[in-house]
Design an enzyme around this catalytic site. Structure first.
Site, PDB file in Angstrom:
ATOM      1  N   ASN A   9       2.265   5.389   4.876  1.00  0.00           N
ATOM      2  CA  ASN A   9       2.073   4.093   4.230  1.00  0.00           C
ATOM      3  C   ASN A   9       2.931   3.058   4.989  1.00  0.00           C
ATOM      4  OD1 ASN A   9       2.727   1.858   2.528  1.00  0.00           O
ATOM      5  ND2 ASN A   9       1.895   2.963   0.785  1.00  0.00           N
ATOM      6  N   ASP A  11       3.146  -0.252   4.353  1.00  0.00           N
ATOM      7  CA  ASP A  11       3.390  -1.488   3.579  1.00  0.00           C
ATOM      8  C   ASP A  11       4.729  -2.139   3.917  1.00  0.00           C
ATOM      9  OD1 ASP A  11       1.088  -0.882   2.215  1.00  0.00           O
ATOM     10  OD2 ASP A  11       2.068  -0.437   0.306  1.00  0.00           O
ATOM     11  N   HIS A  12       5.767  -1.290   4.096  1.00  0.00           N
ATOM     12  CA  HIS A  12       7.099  -1.882   4.204  1.00  0.00           C
ATOM     13  C   HIS A  12       7.421  -2.437   5.580  1.00  0.00           C
ATOM     14  CE1 HIS A  12       7.574  -1.325   0.111  1.00  0.00           C
ATOM     15  NE2 HIS A  12       7.352  -0.035   0.192  1.00  0.00           N
ATOM     16  N   ARG A  20      10.208 -13.116   6.473  1.00  0.00           N
ATOM     17  CA  ARG A  20      10.365 -14.304   7.319  1.00  0.00           C
ATOM     18  C   ARG A  20       9.059 -15.067   7.519  1.00  0.00           C
ATOM     19  NH1 ARG A  20      14.933 -14.985  10.688  1.00  0.00           N
ATOM     20  NH2 ARG A  20      16.686 -14.368   9.397  1.00  0.00           N
ATOM     21  N   HIS A  45      -1.408  -0.751   0.741  1.00  0.00           N
ATOM     22  CA  HIS A  45      -1.693  -1.259  -0.610  1.00  0.00           C
ATOM     23  C   HIS A  45      -1.860  -2.765  -0.502  1.00  0.00           C
ATOM     24  CE1 HIS A  45      -0.300  -1.397  -5.127  1.00  0.00           C
ATOM     25  NE2 HIS A  45      -1.442  -2.021  -4.918  1.00  0.00           N
ATOM     26  N   ARG A  47      -2.001  -5.745  -2.378  1.00  0.00           N
ATOM     27  CA  ARG A  47      -1.692  -6.149  -3.754  1.00  0.00           C
ATOM     28  C   ARG A  47      -2.296  -7.512  -4.053  1.00  0.00           C
ATOM     29  NH1 ARG A  47       2.867  -3.051  -6.005  1.00  0.00           N
ATOM     30  NH2 ARG A  47       2.733  -4.543  -7.700  1.00  0.00           N
ATOM     31  N   ARG A  51       2.124  -9.510  -1.483  1.00  0.00           N
ATOM     32  CA  ARG A  51       3.558  -9.600  -1.162  1.00  0.00           C
ATOM     33  C   ARG A  51       3.902  -8.920   0.155  1.00  0.00           C
ATOM     34  NH1 ARG A  51       6.209  -5.695  -5.690  1.00  0.00           N
ATOM     35  NH2 ARG A  51       5.059  -7.092  -7.050  1.00  0.00           N
ATOM     36  N   HIS A  52       3.104  -7.937   0.567  1.00  0.00           N
ATOM     37  CA  HIS A  52       3.389  -7.337   1.874  1.00  0.00           C
ATOM     38  C   HIS A  52       2.137  -7.301   2.756  1.00  0.00           C
ATOM     39  CE1 HIS A  52       2.258  -3.851  -0.515  1.00  0.00           C
ATOM     40  NE2 HIS A  52       3.474  -3.625  -1.007  1.00  0.00           N
ATOM     41  N   GLU A  72      -5.074   1.458  -0.912  1.00  0.00           N
ATOM     42  CA  GLU A  72      -4.635   1.514  -2.312  1.00  0.00           C
ATOM     43  C   GLU A  72      -4.906   0.160  -2.927  1.00  0.00           C
ATOM     44  OE1 GLU A  72      -0.495   2.322  -2.424  1.00  0.00           O
ATOM     45  OE2 GLU A  72      -0.721   4.332  -1.653  1.00  0.00           O
ATOM     46  N   THR A 102       7.658  -1.778  -7.191  1.00  0.00           N
ATOM     47  CA  THR A 102       6.654  -0.942  -6.546  1.00  0.00           C
ATOM     48  C   THR A 102       5.824  -0.308  -7.654  1.00  0.00           C
ATOM     49  OG1 THR A 102       6.293   0.916  -5.027  1.00  0.00           O
ATOM     50  CG2 THR A 102       8.246   1.046  -6.414  1.00  0.00           C
ATOM     51  N   THR A 103       4.804   0.449  -7.301  1.00  0.00           N
ATOM     52  CA  THR A 103       3.965   1.081  -8.321  1.00  0.00           C
ATOM     53  C   THR A 103       4.854   1.974  -9.190  1.00  0.00           C
ATOM     54  OG1 THR A 103       2.315   1.158  -6.569  1.00  0.00           O
ATOM     55  CG2 THR A 103       1.774   2.279  -8.618  1.00  0.00           C
ATOM     56  N   GLU A 153      -4.335  11.733  -6.713  1.00  0.00           N
ATOM     57  CA  GLU A 153      -3.036  11.719  -6.052  1.00  0.00           C
ATOM     58  C   GLU A 153      -2.000  11.824  -7.166  1.00  0.00           C
ATOM     59  OE1 GLU A 153      -2.169   8.487  -3.335  1.00  0.00           O
ATOM     60  OE2 GLU A 153      -0.018   8.864  -3.494  1.00  0.00           O
ATOM     61  N   HIS A 193       4.627   9.173  -3.582  1.00  0.00           N
ATOM     62  CA  HIS A 193       5.508   8.170  -4.185  1.00  0.00           C
ATOM     63  C   HIS A 193       6.935   8.707  -4.295  1.00  0.00           C
ATOM     64  CE1 HIS A 193       5.828   4.193  -5.919  1.00  0.00           C
ATOM     65  NE2 HIS A 193       6.865   4.688  -6.544  1.00  0.00           N
ATOM     66  N   GLY A 194       7.830   7.997  -3.621  1.00  0.00           N
ATOM     67  CA  GLY A 194       9.250   8.328  -3.709  1.00  0.00           C
ATOM     68  C   GLY A 194       9.652   9.556  -2.898  1.00  0.00           C
ATOM     69  N   GLY A 215       5.746   6.416   2.470  1.00  0.00           N
ATOM     70  CA  GLY A 215       5.971   5.129   3.101  1.00  0.00           C
ATOM     71  C   GLY A 215       7.421   4.765   3.281  1.00  0.00           C
TER      72      GLY A 215
HETATM   73  N1  PXP Z   1       1.160   6.636  -3.158  1.00  0.00           N
HETATM   74  C1  PXP Z   1       0.895   5.538  -3.906  1.00  0.00           C
HETATM   75  C2  PXP Z   1      -0.308   5.550  -4.791  1.00  0.00           C
HETATM   76  C3  PXP Z   1       1.709   4.390  -3.831  1.00  0.00           C
HETATM   77  O1  PXP Z   1       1.430   3.316  -4.582  1.00  0.00           O
HETATM   78  C4  PXP Z   1       2.800   4.402  -2.934  1.00  0.00           C
HETATM   79  C5  PXP Z   1       3.648   3.181  -2.789  1.00  0.00           C
HETATM   80  O2  PXP Z   1       2.874   2.130  -2.293  1.00  0.00           O
HETATM   81  C6  PXP Z   1       3.025   5.558  -2.163  1.00  0.00           C
HETATM   82  C7  PXP Z   1       2.209   6.665  -2.319  1.00  0.00           C
HETATM   83  C8  PXP Z   1       4.150   5.645  -1.185  1.00  0.00           C
HETATM   84  O3  PXP Z   1       5.343   5.598  -1.878  1.00  0.00           O
HETATM   85  P1  PXP Z   1       6.723   5.510  -1.065  1.00  0.00           P
HETATM   86  O4  PXP Z   1       6.708   4.187  -0.363  1.00  0.00           O
HETATM   87  O5  PXP Z   1       7.744   5.605  -2.140  1.00  0.00           O
HETATM   88  O6  PXP Z   1       6.737   6.654  -0.110  1.00  0.00           O
END
Ligand code: PXP
Length: 241
Positions: A9, A11-12, A20, A45, A47, A51-52, A72, A102-103, A153, A193-194, A215
């Site tokens: 992922n 996103d970050h 910036r 994702h 959104r 935001r990202h 996502e 975050t989600t 998931e 996630h996490g 991510g």
């Molecule tokens: N899966 C889903 C459905 C998510 O929403 C996210 C965060 O965008 C992730 C996985 C990845 O999570 P993390 O950034 O904590 O690894």
């Protein structure tokens, strides 16, 4: 036993760019490096508040991603239209609240079955695989089956955030049982996630799990070791080829 594959992922990378409002770092570049380092899919994702990840990112990623693009999104009409035009391989439906960092949890399928069934049918109608991001709760997994989702998931956030060993073992067991039920019902079971370099091991060993979406931890590590090394290190921990 087959091990899960890694979807990165990105996103970050976009979070840093948007801090910036500039053009770097580019999540598209990051996605290509991740693929070169062995990621088997790229997740973003888009959104509602942008935001990202921006619309441009999704459109360019669609053109350049060689593995699979997992979009996502919330199940809104705006996002469904976007998905129908971009055509990612996979759409993962997630809950979305404006104020969240975050989600924060899985999608509650119960209570929005009619709406979700319509969204899923629209996406599957053009050949997009639909995954539902849910907590490892029997009723949610069974509802995903009723909705004819392709994948679930499993939300690993509660496992990731459990502070004590006992709590973590309990959450791992919930994920194992959820994965078993999902597979018995014929769903492809993924998780995310996490997840981090420190907690991914036991999750990667859950029998039958197909994909891990990771991510934040990978992007964080990239700051120190670079994206390719960070992806390779995570793949080594998962143990997948
Ligand atoms: N899966 C889903 C459905 C998510 O929403 C996210 C965060 O965008 C992730 C996985 C990845 O999570 P993390 O950034 O904590 O690894």
């Amino acid at each position: 036993m087959t091990l899960p594959i890694l979807h990165v992922n990105v996103d970050h990378i976009a979070t840093l760019r948007q801090a910036r409002r500039t053009i770097e770092p580019d999540p598209v570049y990051g996605a290509l490096v991740a693929e070169q380092a062995g990621a088997r899919g790229i997740t973003v994702h888009l959104r509602e508040d942008r935001r990202h990840i921006q619309d441009r990112d999704v459109e360019v990623l669609r053109q350049v991603v060689q593995t699979k693009l997992n979009l996502e999104m919330a199940g809104t009409d705006e996002m469904v239209k976007k998905a129908l035009s971009v055509r990612p391989e996979i759409c993962t439906l997630v809950p979305e609240k404006r104020e969240e960092v975050t989600t924060e949890g899985g999608l509650n399928l119960l209570g929005q079955m009619e709406h979700l069934s319509e969204v899923i049918a629209r996406l599957q109608g053009v050949g997009i695989r639909v995954s539902l991001f849910i907590d490892p709760v029997d009723a949610q997994i069974e509802a995903a089956k009723t909705l004819k989702a392709d994948d679930i998931e499993l939300h690993t956030g509660e496992y990731a955030h459990a502070k004590e060993l006992e709590g973590r073992a309990f959450q791992l067991k919930r994920l194992q049982e959820g994965a078993r039920l999902g597979q018995e019902l014929g769903l492809q079971v993924n998780a995310g996630h996490g997840l981090t370099y420190f907690n991914v091991g036991p999750v990667a060993k859950i029998v039958g799990l197909k994909e891990l979406n990771i991510g934040h931890s990978i992007i964080a590590r990239s700051v120190y070791v670079g994206m390719a090394a960070a992806v390779r290190e995570m793949i080594a921990l998962i143990g997948a080829p």
